[in-house]
Every structure is written in structure tokens, then in C-alpha cells.
Design an enzyme around this catalytic site. Structure first.
Site, mmCIF file in Angstrom:
data_model
loop_
_atom_site.group_PDB
_atom_site.id
_atom_site.type_symbol
_atom_site.label_atom_id
_atom_site.label_comp_id
_atom_site.label_asym_id
_atom_site.label_seq_id
_atom_site.Cartn_x
_atom_site.Cartn_y
_atom_site.Cartn_z
ATOM 1 C CG HIS A 145 31.352 65.287 35.244
ATOM 2 N ND1 HIS A 145 31.514 64.421 34.187
ATOM 3 C CD2 HIS A 145 31.630 64.562 36.350
ATOM 4 C CE1 HIS A 145 31.861 63.227 34.646
ATOM 5 N NE2 HIS A 145 31.945 63.290 35.954
ATOM 6 C CG ASP A 180 32.899 61.409 30.785
ATOM 7 O OD1 ASP A 180 31.964 62.043 31.309
ATOM 8 O OD2 ASP A 180 32.748 60.675 29.785
#
Length: 444
Positions: free
Chosen positions: A417, A421
Site C-alpha cells: 500500500h 492504492d
């Protein structure tokens, strides 16, 4: 003239290897490319071929011993050349002329002189304050790889103050990353007293493990080299990447039809057409459409790889390895099917070459082959994503407001992450799902 046999580097981040077994002994004849010895690293267990034809005249490293890459482990002489009177397989290993002596991982009682202690003490205080001397620099070079020194320089870390977990206190990549990670939690103030007092820096956050208390009858077996390296690599990956997972359900009905139609054709071409073949091809195409999933992180920069080097995790009786299909984006479905089968077969027979277990940019692991519905795999560093494949099985589904039975499977994407995204990850997964559920038969 004798030919040096060196410990190969089985991956760009590998600094050492362990000789598990000598296939040839001193005095044995060997042909060029004939298996000479077997090694184990955190990447792979592999049989290493002889670099030349001749006779094994000297073995310098014993079975079970770990040495740095490029260390001379044996000599191959011309046919008829006499073997060494006292091969190092029965004494301490001796370094090649001009090389740094290879440290021994344990005290074996050898009478051979050792030029430096098994665990070098931290450098003197004057080195920590910036006053270096040639001897201090030499100690640092002996205790670390170029990659570790590069990371240390980028983060302003003094390697001489770290107690490594490698052989003879060697500072590994995991050690330096663990120290940097803890430093980020404790701040600069926690770091300064350690250097001033000359204490060894911890490798990572301290975790108090419960003591082992024998009860019922047990069998205690030491971890293999591969198992220990896998453990280190997985813990390091969890500490490095911000792991998130997305799971998509895919209807394999269309793939099932095409597979049945094309199966015989592919077998005649020497390939086995499996569900995994289609999943691999769909993943490669999606990586080209969403290139950040095929990237890596280098400090504050994103490295976009121009080629898809696809790792395929292969479960072995003694561990897990990830051979790599280089240039997977240049292969069609037939080529990928052949590549997957070839690498898996040679992995199980320890026939992989060093460059076939390194350089991967994305990995696929298939726990579904054992019946798992889905898995949440750990990212294979320095990659930023990994695909998990669940079991393809028939399940009732709703199609056009009617219940039907179709071959279904869950596909998982584990991603970092820090740069990927959720929307981007799901975009990638949507590419894969659409390709598999709407496969063009002409593309097969």
C-alpha cells in the site's frame, strides 16, 4: 593449471551459500557442466555444475559449511594431476590466494590458524566518530556486502556498530533493514547512546518468546538453511511492506471450454494447458496495463520495470522456491505453459540455474492446487505485489437471474500500500477477471 570452483551468487541480494552435499569427492573425474556439489540459499537448493572437465584435486569447504559468494570451494585439475595430500574437507577451509579468508560458522577444533576472530568486536570509538583507518574499513568490507553498505550509506548508519546475524557476525540485509526500522520507531535519541557506549544495535523490535518446556515426547530437528532463510525473508517482508489484500471471484466457465478444445493440440506441442496457464497469461497482460504493480521501491523512488519477469512459487518437500520466467510479456500462452512446466520440473530436481531464481518483478503462488479456496500471500521482496490462486471448483452461481453450476475460483492480490492504492489494485484485478471470463479462443 587448476580451475577454481567458486560459491555462485544465486541472486542479487544473496551474500552467502551453504554446501549441503559434495556429489564428487577428491580424486573423482568430472566433466564440464556435470553436477559437482549441492548448495542451499534463501532462494533455492540447487546442484552446481563443474566449470571445467578434469579431476577434483582439492575440496576446501566441508558439507554443512556456509561461505560468502565467490569464495573458492574446490579446485579442478587436469586429468592425472595428483590430489592434495590434506584436502580441506577434513581441515579448516583455506582461502584462495589474494582472497579474504572465508570465516567458519562454528568452532570445529581445527588447528589451522584463523586470521581474525569468529565474531569481530565493534570498531573502536574513533571509527564511530568518523576517524576511519584502513583496518576499520577492511573490517566493514568483511562484515557486509555492497548492498548492505549502500543501504547504510543512504541512512547514515555506521555498520561497525551493528552486530550481524550472519556468519562471523556478518551484517545481512535483514539486519540493516531491521535496525533502520527500529530506529524509525525509537528516533535519533535512542540511537546516539548506543554508539557512545559501544553497544551492539538490536536487529529489530525485541519480542519476548515463550520458553520451550518439554512435556510429551518430542523430536527436535534443526531448521534447514532454506527454511531459516525463508523465515527471515518473510519476516523482513512483513516489516517492510504495508500489506493489503483484495479478493475477486472469477467464473472459469469459458476457460474450461477453451481448455478442453485446445488441450490435445497443446499436448502435441509439448505443453500442458492448465487453468494456471490462462491465469499467468492474464496476469502478464494486466501487468502491462497497470505497470505500477510490476514496479519496485528504491528509497523515495518508484522503479518501473520495462520487462515482466514472472516468478512462479513451487512447493518442494524441503521448502518453497520461486523460479522466474524472464521476459514473460514476450511469450504467448503456449510459451508460458512450457515455461511454467519446465521451471517447476527442474526446481523439483534441483536443476535450476542461478539466474533462474532472481530478478523477478511479480510472483504467482497457487495454494489452490492443494484445495485451498484462497490465500493471503506475503509479498516476495523487492516486488510490490503477489497473486494467490485458489482452487477451481464447481459452485452454484446466479447467472441472468437463474442458478447455474460453473467452475469458480477466488484470486487474491497481495500488494504494497506504500505505492499501490486499493483502486489501482482493483483495477488490475478487474483486468484479470475480464480477460478470464471473456477469453478470445483465437488468442489461445
Amino acid at each position: 593449471m587448476a580451475t577454481d570452483v567458486v560459491m555462485p551468487q544465486m541472486g542479487e541480494s544473496i551474500a552467502e551459500g551453504t554446501i549441503v552435499r559434495w556429489i564428487k569427492k577428491v580424486g573423482d573425474k568430472v566433466d564440464r557442466d556435470e553436477p559437482l556439489f549441492e548448495i542451499s540459499t534463501d532462494k533455492v537448493d540447487a546442484e552446481i555444475p563443474s566449470p571445467a572437465a578434469g579431476v577434483v584435486t582439492e575440496i576446501r569447504v566441508k558439507e554443512g559449511e556456509t561461505v560468502p559468494v565467490n569464495s573458492v570451494v574446490a579446485l579442478i585439475g587436469a586429468a592425472g594431476e595428483a590430489a592434495q595430500a590434506a584436502p580441506a574437507a577434513q581441515t579448516a577451509p583455506s582461502p584462495a590466494k589474494g582472497q579474504t579468508p572465508a570465516p567458519s560458522p562454528q568452532a570445529d577444533g581445527s588447528t589451522a590458524p584463523t586470521p581474525r576472530p569468529a565474531a569481530p568486536a565493534p570498531a573502536p570509538a574513533k571509527a564511530a566518530s568518523g576517524q576511519t583507518s584502513p583496518s576499520a574499513e577492511e573490517v566493514i568490507r568483511q562484515r557486509s556486502s555492497p548492498l548492505v553498505r549502500k543501504i547504510a550509506k543512504e541512512h547514515n548508519v555506521d555498520i561497525s556498530q551493528l552486530q550481524g546475524s550472519g556468519i562471523a557476525g556478518r551484517v545481512t540485509k535483514d539486519d540493516i533493514l531491521g535496525y533502520i526500522g527500529q530506529e524509525g520507531q525509537g528516533g535519533q535519541e535512542a540511537r546516539a547512546p548506543e554508539r557512545a557506549e559501544g553497544r551492539s544495535a538490536p536487529k529489530g523490535p525485541a519480542v519476548e518468546m515463550p520458553a520451550f518446556k518439554p512435556g510429551a515426547p518430542t523430536e527436535v530437528v534443526p531448521m534447514s538453511v532454506m527454511r531459516k532463510k525463508i523465515a527471515e525473508h518473510m519476516v523482513m517482508s512483513r516489516r517492510t511492506s504495508a500489506h493489503v489484500h483484495s479478493v475477486f471471484e472469477v467464473n472459469f466457465g469459458r476457460i474450461d471450454q477453451i481448455r478442453k478444445q485446445k488441450k490435445a493440440e497443446y499436448e502435441r506441442a509439448g505443453a500442458k494447458l492448465t487453468y494456471l496457464s490462462f491465469i499467468v497469461k492474464a496476469a502478464v497482460d494486466a501487468l502491462r496495463a497497470v505497470p505500477v504493480v510490476n514496479a519496485s521501491i528504491d528509497g523515495d523512488s518508484i522503479v518501473y520495470h520495462q520487462q515482466v519477469n514472472l516468478g512462479i512459487a513451487v512447493a518442494l518437500d524441503w521448502g518453497l522456491i520461486v523460479p522466474v520466467i524472464k521476459g514473460a510479456d514476450e511469450k504467448n500462452l503456449l510459451g508460458l505453459s512450457r515455461g511454467v512446466a519446465d521451471l517447476a520440473a527442474r526446481a523439483r530436481t534441483k536443476q535450476l540455474k542461478p539466474d533462474e531464481v532472481s530478478g523477478g518483478t511479480f510472483t504467482i503462488t497457487n495454494p489452490g492446487v492443494f484445495g485451498a479456496l484462497f490465500g493471503m500471500p506475503i509479498i516476495n521482496q523487492p516486488q510490490v505485489a503477489i497473486r494467490g490462486v485458489g482452487n477451481v471448483e464447481k459452485r452454484p452461481v446466479v447467472i441472468d437471474d437463474a442458478i447455474a453450476v460453473r467452475p469458480m475460483a477466488y484470486l487474491t492480490l497481495g500488494y504494497d500500500h506504500r505505492i499501490i492504492d486499493g483502486a489501482v489494485a482493483d483495477q488490475f484485478m478487474s483486468h484479470v477477471k475480464h480477460a478470464l471470463e471473456n477469453w478470445d479462443p483465437n488468442a489461445a
